[in-house]
Design an enzyme around this catalytic site. Structure first.
Site, PDB file in Angstrom:
ATOM      1  N   ASP A  51      -7.787  -5.544  -0.104  1.00  0.00           N
ATOM      2  CA  ASP A  51      -8.237  -6.432  -1.191  1.00  0.00           C
ATOM      3  C   ASP A  51      -7.839  -7.880  -0.995  1.00  0.00           C
ATOM      4  OD1 ASP A  51      -7.448  -3.613  -3.050  1.00  0.00           O
ATOM      5  OD2 ASP A  51      -9.472  -4.459  -2.916  1.00  0.00           O
ATOM      6  N   HIS A  96       0.853  -1.193   0.000  1.00  0.00           N
ATOM      7  CA  HIS A  96       0.000   0.000   0.000  1.00  0.00           C
ATOM      8  C   HIS A  96       0.886   1.238   0.000  1.00  0.00           C
ATOM      9  CE1 HIS A  96      -3.189   2.815   1.038  1.00  0.00           C
ATOM     10  NE2 HIS A  96      -4.007   1.873   0.623  1.00  0.00           N
TER      11      HIS A  96
HETATM   12  C1  SDX Z   1      -6.187  -0.119  -3.098  1.00  0.00           C
HETATM   13  O1  SDX Z   1      -4.533   4.504  -2.336  1.00  0.00           O
HETATM   14  C2  SDX Z   1      -5.418   3.827  -1.689  1.00  0.00           C
HETATM   15  O2  SDX Z   1      -5.793   4.185  -0.594  1.00  0.00           O
HETATM   16  C3  SDX Z   1      -5.937   2.606  -2.400  1.00  0.00           C
HETATM   17  C4  SDX Z   1      -6.935   1.768  -1.627  1.00  0.00           C
HETATM   18  C5  SDX Z   1      -8.217   2.514  -1.370  1.00  0.00           C
HETATM   19  O3  SDX Z   1      -8.930   2.134  -0.421  1.00  0.00           O
HETATM   20  O4  SDX Z   1      -8.543   3.408  -2.193  1.00  0.00           O
HETATM   21  O5  SDX Z   1      -6.385   1.352  -0.389  1.00  0.00           O
HETATM   22  C6  SDX Z   1      -7.334   0.515  -2.416  1.00  0.00           C
HETATM   23  O6  SDX Z   1      -5.933   0.190  -4.223  1.00  0.00           O
HETATM   24  C7  SDX Z   1      -5.303  -1.061  -2.313  1.00  0.00           C
HETATM   25  C8  SDX Z   1      -4.073  -1.562  -3.150  1.00  0.00           C
HETATM   26  C9  SDX Z   1      -4.552  -2.691  -4.073  1.00  0.00           C
HETATM   27  N1  SDX Z   1      -3.485  -3.036  -5.032  1.00  0.00           N
HETATM   28  C10 SDX Z   1      -2.827  -4.217  -4.948  1.00  0.00           C
HETATM   29  O7  SDX Z   1      -2.962  -5.035  -4.031  1.00  0.00           O
HETATM   30  C11 SDX Z   1      -1.886  -4.481  -6.128  1.00  0.00           C
HETATM   31  C12 SDX Z   1      -0.530  -4.970  -5.604  1.00  0.00           C
HETATM   32  N2  SDX Z   1       0.112  -3.855  -4.884  1.00  0.00           N
HETATM   33  C13 SDX Z   1       1.058  -3.031  -5.607  1.00  0.00           C
HETATM   34  O8  SDX Z   1       0.758  -2.835  -6.970  1.00  0.00           O
HETATM   35  C14 SDX Z   1       1.491  -1.798  -4.819  1.00  0.00           C
HETATM   36  O9  SDX Z   1       1.814  -2.227  -3.565  1.00  0.00           O
HETATM   37  C15 SDX Z   1       0.551  -0.607  -4.695  1.00  0.00           C
HETATM   38  C16 SDX Z   1       0.056  -0.145  -6.015  1.00  0.00           C
HETATM   39  C17 SDX Z   1      -0.618  -0.946  -3.825  1.00  0.00           C
HETATM   40  C18 SDX Z   1       1.339   0.523  -4.032  1.00  0.00           C
HETATM   41  O10 SDX Z   1       2.309   0.886  -4.918  1.00  0.00           O
HETATM   42  P1  SDX Z   1       3.385   2.052  -4.562  1.00  0.00           P
HETATM   43  O11 SDX Z   1       3.049   2.752  -3.306  1.00  0.00           O
HETATM   44  O12 SDX Z   1       3.585   2.875  -5.774  1.00  0.00           O
HETATM   45  O13 SDX Z   1       4.629   1.214  -4.206  1.00  0.00           O
HETATM   46  P2  SDX Z   1       5.723   0.815  -5.253  1.00  0.00           P
HETATM   47  O14 SDX Z   1       5.078   0.262  -6.480  1.00  0.00           O
HETATM   48  O15 SDX Z   1       6.665   1.952  -5.398  1.00  0.00           O
HETATM   49  O16 SDX Z   1       6.435  -0.417  -4.509  1.00  0.00           O
HETATM   50  C19 SDX Z   1       7.460  -0.173  -3.555  1.00  0.00           C
HETATM   51  C20 SDX Z   1       8.359  -1.385  -3.703  1.00  0.00           C
HETATM   52  C21 SDX Z   1       8.745  -1.684  -5.149  1.00  0.00           C
HETATM   53  O17 SDX Z   1       9.999  -2.324  -5.118  1.00  0.00           O
HETATM   54  P3  SDX Z   1      11.310  -1.376  -5.463  1.00  0.00           P
HETATM   55  O18 SDX Z   1      11.034  -0.747  -6.808  1.00  0.00           O
HETATM   56  O19 SDX Z   1      11.397  -0.369  -4.338  1.00  0.00           O
HETATM   57  O20 SDX Z   1      12.454  -2.370  -5.476  1.00  0.00           O
HETATM   58  O21 SDX Z   1       7.661  -2.562  -3.253  1.00  0.00           O
HETATM   59  C22 SDX Z   1       7.486  -3.469  -4.337  1.00  0.00           C
HETATM   60  C23 SDX Z   1       7.728  -2.702  -5.619  1.00  0.00           C
HETATM   61  O22 SDX Z   1       8.251  -3.563  -6.609  1.00  0.00           O
HETATM   62  N3  SDX Z   1       6.103  -3.940  -4.266  1.00  0.00           N
HETATM   63  C24 SDX Z   1       5.713  -5.193  -4.392  1.00  0.00           C
HETATM   64  C25 SDX Z   1       4.327  -5.172  -4.207  1.00  0.00           C
HETATM   65  N4  SDX Z   1       3.915  -3.920  -3.999  1.00  0.00           N
HETATM   66  C26 SDX Z   1       5.015  -3.149  -4.046  1.00  0.00           C
HETATM   67  N5  SDX Z   1       6.394  -6.333  -4.633  1.00  0.00           N
HETATM   68  C27 SDX Z   1       5.655  -7.468  -4.696  1.00  0.00           C
HETATM   69  N6  SDX Z   1       4.334  -7.546  -4.521  1.00  0.00           N
HETATM   70  C28 SDX Z   1       3.629  -6.405  -4.291  1.00  0.00           C
HETATM   71  N7  SDX Z   1       2.323  -6.467  -4.120  1.00  0.00           N
END
Ligand code: SDX
Length: 431
Positions: free
Chosen positions: A366, A308
């Protein structure tokens, strides 16, 4: 806007610029850069808005470190346990918990707006049966601006309130009819003698040949899912609604834009993607393979339902959702649901892995919601429409708040231009 109690100094090219700093009632201080371009002729740069406050708000606050989610100051775990969705809708819309009389009047108003204009059924019938219900919701909600002309003017406070009530009231009917259409069953009309969640379940699962007796445990679980998804600060879909509304677009068009944004698997589409991931994993012994893929930078795979932008310890909604999953599946006699077993094993293995600990990744809202919804009888394609139904009150509350903001201006970000500078056109014979 609060008064600036201190300033930040920016030194650039031998000049010093003083920027006001405001302190919120909760959360980080903010640096006001509104005059920066006029003073220093520079932009700030923040793709994804990781360090940018886009507005003032008094509706929802998230403490990502403490795992706290407040709606008008009330913690989400207390609201999930003690309140119910329509009361939370009132709280988000009007700022305070309603008296008994206020709540009764609000619930009556919402109940009496649950029917759709009969001609709108034609929109559903224009879609292919295999259309994703989110495609139908985007289309039908946008089309509401063609049917409810007496509540489209965002500058008319009374029209805004009617549009708010219509959207909250009609989203369950729209979502249920999108589901019925996709399975070739007739539309089931709402009933005024049922509560909000029970009405939705019945519209989804009743058929003309046999009515659907709503299980009060399931309707309570459904209502709790609505509450857990109601609002969440300036997430991607809420920011989309605010940006659309900043141009003066009508409420139905703005909410349709929010639904479109929520559809993405990185946002509201994650609940569907998460269940599909659990299905693909299939059995706990395959979890290490998927955890390795999630950690592999070369592999675009991510654990759906994990991570998140704001929560960096745990998502309080996931905690409540996990408890609800255990209760509902046990009541339904499917506590041995293989996907729930895989989900729990996946959560345990991921949280024990240094990668996820370092990157502060853990289940979000989720991760467990899809397991409950599937156990209730919904197909995965209905998970995000249910999220959209729930989040409509959040979008609408934020939309109303922005329209009341005296600082409201059309949103128009700038850019870091990396393209070609000016060059002359080249005739085709000279290329
Ligand atoms: C919702 O914003 C909100 O409030 C949203 C929400 C709401 O109520 O409106 O809470 C609802 O959208 C919840 C999130 C649902 N999405 C997912 O579950 C999809 C999987 N999660 C990721 O796509 C990600 O964690 C996000 C989109 C939720 C957050 O992305 P960020 O904040 O942009 O974080 P990031 O992509 O920069 O990740 C930080 C690091 C990265 O690694 P590095 O580049 O630093 O090496 O963490 C890694 C990412 O690769 N990472 C993950 C991961 N999520 C982030 N690695 C593996 N699995 C994951 N799920």
């Amino acid at each position: 806007m609060t008064e600036a109690k201190k300033t930040a100094k920016l030194e650039l090219d031998g000049e010093t610029y003083e920027l006001p700093v405001y302190s919120p009632t909760a959360g980080p201080d903010v640096i006001d850069i509104r005059k920066l371009f006029a003073q220093a002729k520079v932009f700030t740069y923040d793709p994804g808005f990781t360090s940018t406050a886009s507005c003032d708000s008094t509706i929802t606050f998230i403490d990502g470190v403490k795992g706290e989610l407040l709606h008008r100051g009330y913690p989400i775990d207390q609201l999930a346990e003690k309140s119910h969705y329509l009361e939370v809708c009132y709280l988000l819309l009007y700022g305070e918990l309603p008296s008994a009389a206020e709540l009764e009047k609000f619930e009556q108003t919402i109940t009496r707006h649950t029917m759709l204009h009969e001609q709108m059924q034609n929109f559903f019938r224009g879609f292919r049966r295999d259309a994703h219900p989110m495609a139908i919701m985007v289309g039908v909600v946008g089309a509401m601006s063609a049917f409810y002309h007496d509540s489209t003017d965002p500058n008319d406070r009374k029209q805004r309130e009617i549009a708010s009530h219509r959207l909250i009231a009609k989203m369950p009917t729209i979502a249920a009819w999108a589901y019925k259409y996709s399975i070739g069953q007739p539309f089931v009309y709402p009933r005024n003698d049922l509560d909000y969640a029970s009405n939705f379940l019945r519209m989804c699962f009743a058929v003309p040949a046999e009515d659907y007796e709503v299980n009060p445990i399931l309707s309570r679980a459904m209502d709790r899912i609505f509450t857990l998804h109601a609002d969440h600060e300036q997430n991607a879909s809420t920011s989309t609604v605010r940006l659309a509304s900043s141009s003066g677009a009508n409420p139905f068009a703005c909410i349709a834009a929010g639904i479109a944004c929520l559809w993405g698997p990185a946002h509201g589409g994650a609940n569907q993607a998460c269940l599909e991931m659990l299905e693909e994993i299939g059995t706990p012994d395959r979890i290490p393979e998927y955890i390795a893929r999630a950690k592999d930078k070369e592999d675009p795979f991510r654990l759906m339902g994990f991570g998140h932008r704001v929560y960096k310890n745990f998502d309080p909604r996931a905690t409540v959702m996990k408890q609800s999953a255990d209760e509902v599946l046990e009541l339904l006699g499917v506590e041995n649901n293989p996907k729930l077993q895989v989900a729990k094993a996946l959560e345990a293995e991921a949280l024990a892995d240094p990668y996820f600990a370092e990157k502060k990744l853990f289940p979000n809202v989720d991760f467990y919601s899809g397991i409950i919804l599937e156990a209730m009888g919904f197909p995965t394609s209905m998970f995000t429409p249910i999220f959209a139904l729930s989040r409509t009150v959040g979008w609408i509350s934020q939309w109303e708040e922005q329209l009341d903001d005296p600082q409201l201006k059309i949103g128009r970000p700038r850019q870091l231009y990396q393209g070609e500078t000016s060059r002359d056109y080249v005739e085709i014979e000279n290329r």
